[in-house]
Design an enzyme around this catalytic site. Structure first.
Site, PDB file in Angstrom:
ATOM      1  N   LYS A   1       1.739  -1.165 -31.100  1.00  0.00           N
ATOM      2  CA  LYS A   1       2.250   0.034 -30.410  1.00  0.00           C
ATOM      3  C   LYS A   1       3.760  -0.090 -30.201  1.00  0.00           C
ATOM      4  O   LYS A   1       4.319  -1.196 -30.316  1.00  0.00           O
ATOM      5  CB  LYS A   1       1.535   0.195 -29.065  1.00  0.00           C
ATOM      6  CG  LYS A   1       1.777  -0.964 -28.094  1.00  0.00           C
ATOM      7  CD  LYS A   1       0.848  -0.904 -26.883  1.00  0.00           C
ATOM      8  CE  LYS A   1       1.069  -2.100 -25.972  1.00  0.00           C
ATOM      9  NZ  LYS A   1       0.074  -2.157 -24.874  1.00  0.00           N
TER      10      LYS A   1
ATOM     11  N   TYR B   1      34.932  -2.997 -17.059  1.00  0.00           N
ATOM     12  CA  TYR B   1      34.773  -1.960 -16.024  1.00  0.00           C
ATOM     13  C   TYR B   1      34.668  -2.583 -14.638  1.00  0.00           C
ATOM     14  O   TYR B   1      34.000  -3.604 -14.448  1.00  0.00           O
ATOM     15  CB  TYR B   1      33.500  -1.155 -16.277  1.00  0.00           C
ATOM     16  CG  TYR B   1      33.631  -0.095 -17.347  1.00  0.00           C
ATOM     17  CD1 TYR B   1      34.575   0.921 -17.256  1.00  0.00           C
ATOM     18  CD2 TYR B   1      32.779  -0.109 -18.452  1.00  0.00           C
ATOM     19  CE1 TYR B   1      34.675   1.893 -18.241  1.00  0.00           C
ATOM     20  CE2 TYR B   1      32.860   0.854 -19.438  1.00  0.00           C
ATOM     21  CZ  TYR B   1      33.819   1.856 -19.329  1.00  0.00           C
ATOM     22  OH  TYR B   1      33.911   2.811 -20.295  1.00  0.00           O
TER      23      TYR B   1
END
Ligand SMILES: *Cc1c(COP(=O)(O)O)cnc(C)c1O
Length: 346
Positions: A34, A244
């Protein structure tokens, strides 16, 4: 230059063989592919596992079953954990998907629309996620008997904790609930359940994560290596900030490598204290993870290589998961679409 995710198909097949060897000859070992085989590429991994001997595959959505049929050919069985939902008719009648029916309503609807087609039944034995509870299963016991399911299954909530009392409780509940129901095979265990031993094996096991080298299958062969290209290297003086929020300050004359890949590629921004590797030498990631880039302290390297690795035999998906407050499954299924997937031993 693109980041490269190297996936060892031979290791995946070896992991399947090793898990298969943990159960007796009366137990078949399926494969759960999956979510695009946990992010590693079901279109390639499915056929490799089929060639290694896997006869039954599991996915979580009908669309995955349809796509996989084209890759796997007509032979292997493809089961869908989410059962029979609106719009699934073609997946069943045209692509041979076997729905694992989860509710009395799904049983009734499937019996009406697809009589004669194979199906599975999922029982809820305590996880309260998918499957019928005892009363609900009893209410459609006749319909289930008429369908003679290919598979009766349930799923363990705590199999990664061998001593958890839920394991024995779910085992007993599964025996009681499935006792009177006819089925060609029964199944309770994923990777963790296989490791719990023979009473948990029944006729079929459904490993996923263990195939891809993740815990709780500690003896797995490593499957992935992720190499990220260095875009540029700069010198940073003591007191200068990187990234940042200016959250990291150099405390010595430093060399900082800026590397292509960031949180848009599944490198979780929450991860703290992880490294990129130049061969076997760890280089700490400093400053914040940005969308497309990482900044790495390579001051101690004599020579900066063209790429640094994020995942390797030392910093495995489970090691990285620990540093991001998550599990190896989430690291794998987050691996970005921008990585070039390269397969070894195909
Ligand atoms: C995902 C899943 C599996 C595979 O689990 P792993 O822990 O990855 O081995 C098996 N069964 C069900 C019902 C699942 O949802």
């Amino acid at each position: 230059m693109q980041a490269t995710l190297t996936i060892d198909l031979g290791a995946i097949c070896d992991n399947w063989r090793a898990l298969d060897a943990l159960s007796g000859p009366g137990t078949e070992t399926a494969a759960v592919i999956k979510a695009d085989a946990y992010g590693l590429g079901a279109a390639t991994i499915g056929p490799a596992l089929a060639a290694a001997g896997v006869k039954r595959f599991f996915v979580a959505q009908a669309e995955e079953a349809v796509a996989l049929r084209a890759n796997l050919g007509a032979e292997p069985e493809i089961y869908n954990f989410s059962g029979f939902m609106a719009g699934d008719d073609e997946a069943i009648s045209k692509h041979g998907m076997i729905p694992v029916l989860n509710s009395a309503a799904q049983v009734k609807a499937f019996a009406k629309a697809h009589t004669g087609h194979a199906c599975g039944i999922q029982l809820d034995t305590g996880m309260n996620r998918l499957g019928m509870e005892a009363l609900e299963a009893t209410s459609v016991a006749h319909d289930i008997a008429a369908l003679t399911p290919d598979l009766i299954m349930s799923h363990l909530a705590c199999a990664d904790e061998p001593l958890h009392p839920m394991n024995a409780a779910q085992h007993a509940t599964f025996n009681a609930m499935s006792f009177a129901l006819p089925a060609h095979r029964k199944s309770l265990s994923a990777t963790g359940g296989i490791l719990l031993g023979a009473p948990f094996h029944y006729g079929l096991t459904r490993p996923g994560i263990g195939l891809y080298g993740g815990e709780p299958f500690k003896d797995a062969r490593p499957v992935v290596q992720l190499d990220l290209p260095v875009v540029q290297v700069r010198d940073v003086l003591p007191g200068e900030a990187v990234g940042y929020g200016a959250s990291w300050l150099a405390t010595r004359p430093s060399k900082i490598a800026t590397v292509s890949s960031g949180y848009a590629d599944g490198i979780l921004r929450a991860a703290k204290g992880f490294s990129l590797f130049a061969g076997s030498t760890p280089c700490p990631v400093v400053g914040r993870v940005s969308m497309d880039l990482l900044t790495v302290d390579v001051t101690d390297l004599n020579k900066v290589p063209p790429s640094l690795s994020l995942l390797n035999d030392t910093q495995t998906v489970d090691v990285l998961a620990e540093k991001a407050g998550t599990i190896g499954y989430e690291i794998l299924t987050s691996l970005g679409r921008r990585y070039q997937r390269r397969y070894l031993n195909s």
